[in-house]
Each structure stands twice: as C-alpha cells, then as structure tokens.
Motif scaffolding. Structure first.
Motif, PDB file in Angstrom:
ATOM      1  N   ALA A  59       0.850  -1.204   0.000  1.00 52.49           N
ATOM      2  CA  ALA A  59       0.000   0.000   0.000  1.00 52.49           C
ATOM      3  C   ALA A  59       0.872   1.236   0.000  1.00 52.49           C
ATOM      4  CB  ALA A  59      -0.906  -0.002   1.235  1.00 52.49           C
ATOM      5  N   ARG A  60       0.233   2.344  -0.341  1.00 56.05           N
ATOM      6  CA  ARG A  60       0.918   3.620  -0.123  1.00 56.05           C
ATOM      7  C   ARG A  60       0.550   4.063   1.281  1.00 56.05           C
ATOM      8  NH1 ARG A  60      -3.439   2.636  -3.822  1.00 56.05           N
ATOM      9  NH2 ARG A  60      -2.815   3.389  -5.849  1.00 56.05           N
ATOM     10  N   MET A  61       1.473   4.736   1.935  1.00 54.34           N
ATOM     11  CA  MET A  61       1.184   5.359   3.224  1.00 54.34           C
ATOM     12  C   MET A  61       1.284   6.868   3.005  1.00 54.34           C
ATOM     13  SD  MET A  61       0.248   4.881   6.276  1.00 54.34           S
ATOM     14  CE  MET A  61       0.732   3.321   7.019  1.00 54.34           C
ATOM     15  N   PRO A  73      -4.484   0.715   0.173  1.00 52.87           N
ATOM     16  CA  PRO A  73      -3.959  -0.512  -0.441  1.00 52.87           C
ATOM     17  C   PRO A  73      -3.850  -0.389  -1.962  1.00 52.87           C
ATOM     18  CG  PRO A  73      -5.828  -0.999   1.006  1.00 52.87           C
ATOM     19  CD  PRO A  73      -5.771   0.494   0.858  1.00 52.87           C
ATOM     20  N   TYR A  74      -2.883  -1.121  -2.517  1.00 51.06           N
ATOM     21  CA  TYR A  74      -2.761  -1.152  -3.985  1.00 51.06           C
ATOM     22  C   TYR A  74      -3.839  -2.029  -4.588  1.00 51.06           C
ATOM     23  CZ  TYR A  74       1.414   1.583  -4.156  1.00 51.06           C
ATOM     24  OH  TYR A  74       2.292   2.645  -4.074  1.00 51.06           O
ATOM     25  N   GLY A  75      -4.355  -2.935  -3.839  1.00 50.17           N
ATOM     26  CA  GLY A  75      -5.397  -3.823  -4.385  1.00 50.17           C
ATOM     27  C   GLY A  75      -5.505  -5.035  -3.483  1.00 50.17           C
ATOM     28  N   TYR A 124       3.247  13.175 -17.237  1.00 54.29           N
ATOM     29  CA  TYR A 124       1.875  13.600 -16.895  1.00 54.29           C
ATOM     30  C   TYR A 124       1.674  13.514 -15.378  1.00 54.29           C
ATOM     31  CZ  TYR A 124      -3.236  13.092 -16.385  1.00 54.29           C
ATOM     32  OH  TYR A 124      -4.557  13.225 -15.983  1.00 54.29           O
ATOM     33  N   ASN A 125       2.192  12.445 -14.807  1.00 54.68           N
ATOM     34  CA  ASN A 125       2.011  12.264 -13.362  1.00 54.68           C
ATOM     35  C   ASN A 125       2.805  13.297 -12.578  1.00 54.68           C
ATOM     36  OD1 ASN A 125       0.869  10.868 -11.167  1.00 54.68           O
ATOM     37  ND2 ASN A 125       2.928  10.152 -10.690  1.00 54.68           N
ATOM     38  N   TYR A 126       3.995  13.608 -13.098  1.00 54.13           N
ATOM     39  CA  TYR A 126       4.807  14.670 -12.454  1.00 54.13           C
ATOM     40  C   TYR A 126       4.034  15.980 -12.462  1.00 54.13           C
ATOM     41  CZ  TYR A 126       8.111  18.612 -12.692  1.00 54.13           C
ATOM     42  OH  TYR A 126       8.729  19.832 -12.523  1.00 54.13           O
ATOM     43  N   LEU A 151      -6.138  15.167  -1.619  1.00 53.58           N
ATOM     44  CA  LEU A 151      -6.587  14.821  -2.963  1.00 53.58           C
ATOM     45  C   LEU A 151      -6.011  13.473  -3.388  1.00 53.58           C
ATOM     46  CD1 LEU A 151      -8.534  16.293  -4.693  1.00 53.58           C
ATOM     47  CD2 LEU A 151      -6.655  17.209  -6.030  1.00 53.58           C
ATOM     48  N   PHE A 152      -4.780  13.179  -2.954  1.00 55.14           N
ATOM     49  CA  PHE A 152      -4.179  11.879  -3.266  1.00 55.14           C
ATOM     50  C   PHE A 152      -5.077  10.785  -2.687  1.00 55.14           C
ATOM     51  CE2 PHE A 152      -0.049   9.859  -4.493  1.00 55.14           C
ATOM     52  CZ  PHE A 152      -0.364   8.551  -4.179  1.00 55.14           C
ATOM     53  N   LEU A 153      -5.419  10.962  -1.430  1.00 55.79           N
ATOM     54  CA  LEU A 153      -6.257   9.968  -0.741  1.00 55.79           C
ATOM     55  C   LEU A 153      -7.602   9.821  -1.455  1.00 55.79           C
ATOM     56  CD1 LEU A 153      -5.526  11.050   2.916  1.00 55.79           C
ATOM     57  CD2 LEU A 153      -5.207   8.740   2.034  1.00 55.79           C
ATOM     58  N   ARG A 178      -8.569  10.578  -4.507  1.00 56.90           N
ATOM     59  CA  ARG A 178      -8.521   9.986  -5.851  1.00 56.90           C
ATOM     60  C   ARG A 178      -8.285   8.490  -5.783  1.00 56.90           C
ATOM     61  NH1 ARG A 178      -5.527  13.934 -10.011  1.00 56.90           N
ATOM     62  NH2 ARG A 178      -5.641  12.039 -11.243  1.00 56.90           N
ATOM     63  N   LYS A 179      -7.438   8.085  -4.846  1.00 58.40           N
ATOM     64  CA  LYS A 179      -7.124   6.660  -4.767  1.00 58.40           C
ATOM     65  C   LYS A 179      -8.297   5.879  -4.189  1.00 58.40           C
ATOM     66  CE  LYS A 179      -3.177   7.129  -6.644  1.00 58.40           C
ATOM     67  NZ  LYS A 179      -2.932   6.617  -7.996  1.00 58.40           N
ATOM     68  N   LYS A 180      -9.022   6.541  -3.273  1.00 58.93           N
ATOM     69  CA  LYS A 180     -10.177   5.848  -2.671  1.00 58.93           C
ATOM     70  C   LYS A 180     -11.284   5.698  -3.716  1.00 58.93           C
ATOM     71  CE  LYS A 180      -9.528   6.954   2.206  1.00 58.93           C
ATOM     72  NZ  LYS A 180      -9.932   7.796   3.341  1.00 58.93           N
ATOM     73  N   LEU A 238      -5.493   3.162 -13.168  1.00 57.72           N
ATOM     74  CA  LEU A 238      -4.352   3.281 -14.079  1.00 57.72           C
ATOM     75  C   LEU A 238      -3.104   2.703 -13.440  1.00 57.72           C
ATOM     76  CD1 LEU A 238      -3.039   4.348 -16.644  1.00 57.72           C
ATOM     77  CD2 LEU A 238      -2.828   6.563 -15.504  1.00 57.72           C
ATOM     78  N   TYR A 239      -2.882   3.023 -12.157  1.00 56.11           N
ATOM     79  CA  TYR A 239      -1.656   2.531 -11.514  1.00 56.11           C
ATOM     80  C   TYR A 239      -1.659   1.004 -11.455  1.00 56.11           C
ATOM     81  CZ  TYR A 239       2.432   2.152  -8.597  1.00 56.11           C
ATOM     82  OH  TYR A 239       3.693   1.833  -8.147  1.00 56.11           O
ATOM     83  N   THR A 240      -2.841   0.417 -11.287  1.00 55.77           N
ATOM     84  CA  THR A 240      -2.941  -1.053 -11.250  1.00 55.77           C
ATOM     85  C   THR A 240      -2.527  -1.635 -12.597  1.00 55.77           C
ATOM     86  OG1 THR A 240      -4.750  -0.861  -9.664  1.00 55.77           O
ATOM     87  CG2 THR A 240      -4.548  -2.969 -10.821  1.00 55.77           C
TER      88      THR A 240
HETATM   89  C1  LIG Z   1       8.754   4.960  -6.664  1.00 55.94           C
HETATM   90  C2  LIG Z   1       7.323   4.776  -7.033  1.00 55.94           C
HETATM   91  C3  LIG Z   1       6.709   3.550  -7.342  1.00 55.94           C
HETATM   92  N1  LIG Z   1       5.417   3.795  -7.622  1.00 55.94           N
HETATM   93  N2  LIG Z   1       5.192   5.112  -7.491  1.00 55.94           N
HETATM   94  C4  LIG Z   1       3.915   5.701  -7.687  1.00 55.94           C
HETATM   95  C5  LIG Z   1       3.754   6.693  -8.630  1.00 55.94           C
HETATM   96  C6  LIG Z   1       2.482   7.261  -8.832  1.00 55.94           C
HETATM   97  C7  LIG Z   1       1.396   6.831  -8.054  1.00 55.94           C
HETATM   98  O1  LIG Z   1       0.136   7.338  -8.201  1.00 55.94           O
HETATM   99  C8  LIG Z   1      -0.091   8.227  -9.304  1.00 55.94           C
HETATM  100  C9  LIG Z   1      -0.985   9.363  -8.893  1.00 55.94           C
HETATM  101  C10 LIG Z   1      -1.086   9.737  -7.563  1.00 55.94           C
HETATM  102  C11 LIG Z   1      -1.940  10.784  -7.233  1.00 55.94           C
HETATM  103  C12 LIG Z   1      -2.649  11.442  -8.235  1.00 55.94           C
HETATM  104  C13 LIG Z   1      -2.490  11.064  -9.546  1.00 55.94           C
HETATM  105  C14 LIG Z   1      -1.659  10.019  -9.886  1.00 55.94           C
HETATM  106  C15 LIG Z   1       1.590   5.849  -7.093  1.00 55.94           C
HETATM  107  C16 LIG Z   1       0.454   5.360  -6.254  1.00 55.94           C
HETATM  108  O2  LIG Z   1      -0.699   5.297  -6.730  1.00 55.94           O
HETATM  109  O3  LIG Z   1       0.757   4.942  -5.110  1.00 55.94           O
HETATM  110  C17 LIG Z   1       2.856   5.286  -6.888  1.00 55.94           C
HETATM  111  C18 LIG Z   1       6.351   5.733  -7.147  1.00 55.94           C
HETATM  112  C19 LIG Z   1       6.478   7.184  -6.919  1.00 55.94           C
HETATM  113  C20 LIG Z   1       7.528   7.880  -7.472  1.00 55.94           C
HETATM  114  C21 LIG Z   1       7.631   9.260  -7.247  1.00 55.94           C
HETATM  115  C22 LIG Z   1       6.694   9.901  -6.474  1.00 55.94           C
HETATM  116 CL1  LIG Z   1       6.794  11.610  -6.123  1.00 55.94          CL
HETATM  117  C23 LIG Z   1       5.641   9.188  -5.929  1.00 55.94           C
HETATM  118  F1  LIG Z   1       4.735   9.840  -5.178  1.00 55.94           F
HETATM  119  C24 LIG Z   1       5.519   7.808  -6.150  1.00 55.94           C
END
Ligand SMILES: Cc1cnn(-c2ccc(OCc3ccccc3)c(C(=O)O)c2)c1-c1ccc(Cl)c(F)c1
Ligand SMILES: Cc1cc2nc3c(=O)[nH]c(=O)nc-3n(C[C@H](O)[C@H](O)[C@H](O)COP(=O)(O)OP(=O)(O)OC[C@H]3O[C@@H](n4cnc5c(N)ncnc54)[C@H](O)[C@@H]3O)c2cc1C
Length: 469
Positions: A82-84, A96-98, A361-363, A374-376, A378-380, A396-398
């Motif tokens: 999961a992401r924390m 959780p990622y899934g 795009y993600n950057y 917003l991260f939370l 969108r992921k939820k 998309l991340y999945t």
């Molecule tokens: C090293 C690594 C491995 N995977 N990811 C990653 C990347 C993107 C993600 O979401 C896209 C999103 C999040 C929030 C809004 C839109 C899109 C997620 C996620 O969903 O957990 C995980 C990274 C990473 C690398 C650099 C930064 Cl700065 C970062 F935050 C994570």
C-alpha cells in the motif's frame, strides 16, 4: 546451448538492463561480450549512482522470471502492499494497492545489478569487460571502439551492437548522426536528493515497513522506500531554485517544519542538515527517440532508448520489459536481425514513449494538483469504482504496475476513464448545483475549503465501509 551458429553480440552497458539482456541472449546461445564503463561494482566499497533502492513491479519481475532470477531477487525485496500517505499534520493514511497479491517491491539497486552481472557471467558464452567505455561505432561494419582505464583503445567487430548505456548513451549519440533519427529531451525544473531515515533506537523500522511512504505537497514531494537494514531511502523532489534557496540550516529547518514536520524526527535534524548540505540535487530528464535500431546491426534498450522522469517508478521496469520484447522478436524471426530489430522498434516505441508521457503527466499532475487529501480521495474513488466495476474500471496505476497491459493501452484506457469521470461529474453537476451552493455555504460559514473535502472524504469513507474496502 550450441553457440556455433549463433550471433556474436556486444552489449554496451552492464547496468540493470544490459546485464539482463545479456542473460536473455546467452539463453538463446549467443556469444555475448558486455562492455561496462565502470569497474566491477561487486568489488567496490561504495557505488555512487542514482537511487539506492527502486520499486520493482510486475513487468520487471516477469523479466527476472524469464531468466530464473525472480525468486532470488524477491527474497531480498521488501513488499509494499500500500501507499502510506503522510499529511501535513503528521497523520498517516494507508491506501492498499489492491488485493494482497498486488504489491510492489523495494529492491536494493546494487544488489540487483550485482545479481544480474553474476547471473550473466555464469553463462560460458558471456564475457564482461569492465572499465571499457564505448567511444564510437561503425554500424555498417558492425565495429565498435572502446577505451579502457589505461587509455588503450580496443576495436571489435560483431554481428550486433546493443546500447544499454543509460540516459546519456554513447551509442544513441552515434545513432543521432544518422538521417531520419528523431530525438527529443526535456529536463524538468525539479531536482531530487536522497535522504535517509535510519532504524529507530530499538533498531527497528522507524515507520510502517511494507508501504511506499508518500508525502504529496503539490510542488514538493517526498517518498520513502524501505531497505533490508531497516532504514528508508527517502527521496525529496522539489524545484532546483528551492533547493538553491535553502542555503542555511535555519531555512532548511523552517522548510521542513512547514512542509514535512513529521519527517524531521524520522530523518534526524542533525543528519538532515548534514546530508542536505553535503549533497547535490540531481537532474531528471525525459528522453524519447526513434528508431531504436539501425538495420540489422544495432539496437538501443533501457534508458538509452527511453529515459523517463521517476514519478511512476517504471523506468527500470520498462527497460527490463524491453528485454522480454526484444527476446520475443528474436524468437519470432528466428534470430534474423534484419527482421527482428525493425519489428522491435515498431512494437516497443509506442509503449516506451507512452510510459515516458505518463510519467511526465504524473509529475505535472502531482506537482500542481496533488496534496495528501486529494491523493487519498482519488485513490479511494479509484478503489471503490474498481470494487464496483472490476472489469471496466481498472485504476491506471494497477494496469501499469500489476499487469503487462501494453503501456500505450493503459493510456487509452485512462483517457476513457477520464471521459467517464468527466461525464459523471458533468451529470452530477446539474444535480450537484445544490451541492455547489451547499459547498459555498460551508466555505462561507467555515472560511475554508476543508469542510468540503472532509464532506467528500466522509462520503467516500462511508461507501468504503459499505463495500468493506
Ligand atoms: C517509486 C514509485 C513507485 N510507484 N510510485 C507511484 C507513482 C504514482 C502513483 O500514483 C499516481 C498518482 C497519484 C496521485 C494522483 C495522480 C496520480 C503511485 C500510487 O498510486 O501509489 C505510486 C512511485 C512514486 C515515485 C515518485 C513519487 Cl513523487 C511518488 F509519489 C511515487
Ligand atoms: C531518482 C530515481 C528513482 C528511480 N526509481 C525507480 C523505481 O522506483 N522503479 C523503476 O523501475 N525505475 C526507477 N528509476 C529508473 C531506473 O533507475 C532506470 O530506468 C534504470 O536504471 C535504467 O537502467 P539501464 O540499464 O537502462 O541504465 P543505467 O542503469 O543507467 O545503466 C547504464 C550502464 O551503462 C554504463 N555506461 C554508460 N555509458 C557507457 C559507455 N559509454 N560505455 C560503456 N558503459 C557505459 C553505466 O556505467 C551503467 O552501468 C529511478 C531513477 C531515478 C533517477
């Protein structure tokens, strides 16, 4: 495997992708000579380089599986299920990622590179020439020239020259001299610096272990990946001008107190100051080019062919997947390079450039819109929609991290999902006009945006509860 009727290949670059490709080629019975600019990292005390650890996901694991290395590498990896998400007031929320088998792995870069070099070297048809730097090549003749650390030059002739020499590839530079070779590069205004969260006083992990820790702060981002020594390699991303503007310890501490207050204790104030003022923020570049091949004589793979900003954790995974695809093309055309190499470009270019675009795009997305709330959210929402419509809504991340869906198809599905979301938002806006007025009222009454987010997040949490997410 007999090598008599097989090709003789020079692989320029003994990094992650070059060493992996050497294994695939040796498995096919090729005679493989790896020429690596650096000395043997397995003999070095300290290996200077980029990230200390990396996130390994499905594509990279499948490439390792293809050469029988997945179990060896995985046993030294730390799963991150999961992401924390760390918010400004120090609260940590897991997303959780899934399912439980959907996790990415934190892998030590040096360990991985060493394992790949050792695996390649085990093949009798593989030789590794360390401290040999590619200088130039003649694609027509299949000749390449190297210099070693004594300044001697070596000229070789082979059937195939593979460039796996990274983002600043010398082989790609040779290709750039050829007509009809397209090239573009973009440096982003952000730099990155690696910090370290050591084990706590009980020599345990200082944070939850099996998580990708993320501090999303719009234009400032920080992530932390766990290491086997119970530390976390922590990467701070922010604009170079901000890095340069923090030129005193007071400014550094003020910055962290404002943006990453919970990280100060984890990093250790003194260690943070020491690392920050003895390290240099490093650049990040996005490189796209085409074609990846020159006739049936040469091909570039990995960062040499497509360097991407690290905001999706896919650069290495993409490069390792290049090895799977190139091997498939060699298989499909029975090692006829004149057919296999052009087909490799045709197959791989749309996907590698799609991943470069997605990372960029993600950057841009994270830099401008994404804070922890917003991260939370969108992921939820992603996870709820996937729960409700598992076959039509795949986050998309999945798709990127947990499947081998071609990268360009991940993008087209994202566009479709965005359309759905936008149509949904449009429709709900008609009905939601009331919500807007209510939101404005809440804003007015409370003088802040947070009640609206809290209202939204509470509703999402309720739905999650119903779905037992
Ligand atoms: C090293 C690594 C491995 N995977 N990811 C990653 C990347 C993107 C993600 O979401 C896209 C999103 C999040 C929030 C809004 C839109 C899109 C997620 C996620 O969903 O957990 C995980 C990274 C990473 C690398 C650099 C930064 Cl700065 C970062 F935050 C994570
Ligand atoms: C901060 C950061 C974080 C990252 N995080 C992740 C992540 O979490 N997940 C992920 O998948 N990817 C990640 N990446 C991307 C990943 O590091 C690269 O995609 C990967 O290292 C590319 O491997 P490569 O073998 O193509 O190139 P490299 O790893 O750069 O290896 C190239 C090799 O070629 C050698 N070489 C260079 N020039 C010559 C020459 N002229 N002659 C001979 N040899 C030469 C070099 O010494 C090196 O050994 C990250 C990158 C950065 C910068």
């Amino acid at each position: 495997m007999e090598t008599k009727n097989k090709k003789h290949v020079a692989v320029c670059g003994g990094g992650l992708v070059g060493a992996m490709m050497a294994c695939y080629l040796a498995k096919r019975g090729y005679k493989v000579d790896i020429y690596e600019r650096r000395s043997d990292i397995r003999l070095m005390e300290v290996v200077r380089g980029r990230s200390i650890n990396l996130a390994l996901s499905c594509r990279g694991r499948e490439a390792l599986r293809g050469v029988g290395l997945e179990d060896e590498i995985s046993k030294n990896g730390i799963p991150m299920g999961a992401r924390m998400i760390h918010d400004l007031n120090g609260q940590r929320r897991p997303i959780p990622y899934g399912t439980k088998d959907q996790y990415i792995m934190s892998i030590d870069r040096r360990l991985l590179n060493e394992a790949l070099l050792t695996a390649a070297e085990k093949y009798p048809s593989v030789r590794i020439f360390f401290s040999h730097k590619l200088l130039s090549c003649d694609f027509e003749k299949g000749e390449a020239e190297f210099c070693n650390d004594k300044g001697d030059t070596l000229r070789i002739q082979v059937d195939l020259i593979i460039g796996a020499d990274g983002a600043y590839s010398a082989l790609r530079r040779q290709m750039m001299k050829l007509r009809l070779f397209d090239y573009e590069q973009t440096y982003i205004p952000h730099g990155y610096m690696e910090l370290n969260i050591p084990p706590n006083s009980n020599n345990e992990f200082a944070m939850e272990t099996n998580y990708l820790h993320i501090w999303p702060r719009n234009e400032f981002m920080m992530i932390a990946l766990p290491n086997l020594d119970k530390s976390f390699t922590t990467t701070l991303f922010m604009p170079f001008e901000i890095f340069e503007g923090i030129d005193t310890e007071e400014k550094l501490m003020k910055f962290f107190e404002e943006r990453f207050p919970d990280a100060i204790k984890l990093l250790g104030a003194e260690e943070l100051k020491k690392t920050f003022f003895t390290s240099k923020a490093l650049p990040m570049v996005s490189i796209k080019c085409k074609p990846y091949h020159v006739g049936g004589k040469s091909v570039i793979i990995g960062d040499a062919a497509h360097s991407m900003v690290p905001f999706y954790g896919q650069g290495m995974n993409c490069g390792l997947e290049d090895c799977i695809v190139l091997n498939e093309m060699l298989e499909k055309y029975n090692d006829d390079l004149a057919k296999a190499l052009p087909e490799y470009t045709k197959m791989r270019h749309p996907d590698a450039t799609a991943m470069c675009d997605l990372a960029m795009y993600n950057y841009i997305e994270m830099r401008s819109h994404v804070n922890s709330k917003l991260f939370l959210l969108r992921k939820k929402v992603d996870n709820i929609l996937h729960m409700l419509f598992p076959r039509t809504w795949v986050p998309l991340y999945t798709m990127v991290a947990f499947t081998r869906t071609r990268y360009h198809q991940c993008i087209s599905r994202r566009e479709w999902q965005d359309k759905i979301i936008n149509q949904g938002i449009t429709m709900s806006t008609v009905g939601g006009g009331v919500g807007l007025i209510l939101g404005a009222y809440l804003l007015h009454k409370s003088g802040g945006l947070s009640p609206v987010y809290d209202f939204l997040e509470d509703s999402v949490n309720k739905v999650q509860g119903w779905l037992k997410l």
